[in-house]
Write a protein that holds these residues in place. Structure first.
Motif: not given
Length: 336
Positions: A173-180, A217-221, A247-251
């Motif tokens: 959730a926080l990761y998505l908040e950051i990339i948003q 969001l899709a682009f950054q993921l 870096k702590a990215t979603l993958p």
């Protein structure tokens, strides 16, 4: 192994139709960009041109133009806003590369390695200033508000990422908040500003803002997935940069959550403490692909792309809407 062999096929998209439709408009935007990055201080246009002329798809200014045209605009009010969006984006890239110590950007040596970090930061500041001059010239307080807010949110997102970039316990959730904040916000603002320049109602403006946000969001993921599933030759940057920078990215976060105790020490050493060997990136890729983390990241990106397309349902079907739908599919099927 790359993303093409590691994941299930996804609907192919393309940016070509949008580029073709916006060709005349984008020629005008590019003229503005070239004119407004000039300065009597020679290093400023030289450094700015190094990045701006390096290519890139100009997706964010394309969104501004496309949103305006889809919303029915038949004038050139959107062009200065589109150029401002590109300057904001370029400024953030210059700043990010200094913060991250990146070696490549768009396939070229990063500007800070040629001219120095201080010069890159200051030229980024110059481009921000140029962006705001362009916004003021449109006489649209609403557009100025949208892009000023986006600039603030982007900075907040970058600081959030910097503070939590090596946190292996970062929640999804926080990761998505950051990339948003750091990525999707400018996509949303670019689309919303285009709608505002066309003078449409709140419902259509909100729909285009939502499209941009979900697309961003899709682009950054996908960007984060490509760091593990792509190749340096096509990415325009070094594959594995996120891993090497810790870096702590979603993958990565998903792979860590799905790994067993035996892998925990590897993640802590290689990412947490950044004590890496040459073989570590290959092992990280194998774990990220093998645990299904890469697929899960791309599946989530596809969900956001589908939401982006759904947001356009308020508009009648036409070439511009179709091109924006193609762009959403492109965002999750691209290899760079």
């Amino acid at each position: 192994m790359d993303a093409a062999t590691a994941t299930l096929p996804r609907k192919a998209g393309s940016v070509d139709r949008l580029v073709r439709l916006a060709e005349t408009d984008m020629a005008g935007v590019n003229r503005l960009i070239t004119e407004r990055m000039q300065s009597d201080v020679p290093i400023i246009p030289a450094l700015a041109e190094h990045l701006i002329a390096a290519g890139g798809k100009r997706l964010r200014p394309l969104l501004t133009v496309a949103a305006a045209r889809l919303a029915g605009s038949d004038n050139d009010h959107c062009l200065k806003l589109a150029a401002a969006v590109e300057f904001i984006h370029t400024a953030t890239l210059l700043h990010d590369d200094v913060v991250d110590g990146s070696a490549l950007r768009r396939g070229k040596v990063a500007a800070h390695l040629i001219w120095g970090g201080a010069q890159s930061v200051l030229v980024g500041d110059f481009l921000f200033a140029r962006a705001f001059e362009l916004m003021v010239e449109t006489n649209s307080m609403k557009a100025l508000e949208i892009l000023a807010r986006a600039s603030r949110v982007i900075a907040e997102g970058e600081v959030m990422q910097l503070m939590r970039s090596h946190d292996l316990n970062l929640s999804q959730a926080l990761y998505l908040e950051i990339i948003q904040a750091k990525t999707a916000e400018l996509f949303a603002a670019a689309s919303e500003a285009g709608a505002v320049s066309a003078g449409v109602d709140h419902a259509q403006t909100d729909a285009l803002k939502a499209y941009g946000l979900q697309l961003g969001l899709a682009f950054q993921l996908v960007d984060d997935a490509l760091d593990y599933g792509g190749a340096t030759e096509t990415l325009g940057k070094n594959a594995g940069d996120d891993f090497r920078e810790g870096k702590a990215t979603l993958p990565l976060l998903l792979a860590i959550a799905r790994s067993g105790p035996r892998e925990a020490e590897f993640w802590e050493r290689a990412v947490g403490r950044r004590e890496q060997t040459e073989a570590d990136f290959r092992r990280a890729r194998e774990l990220i692909i093998g645990t299904g983390a890469l697929d899960a990241t791309l599946d989530l990106a596809t969900d956001y792309a589908d939401k982006a397309k759904a947001a356009l349902a308020i508009f009648p079907a036409n070439e511009w809407r179709g091109a924006l739908e193609d762009l959403a599919d492109f965002a999750v099927s691209r290899r760079a």
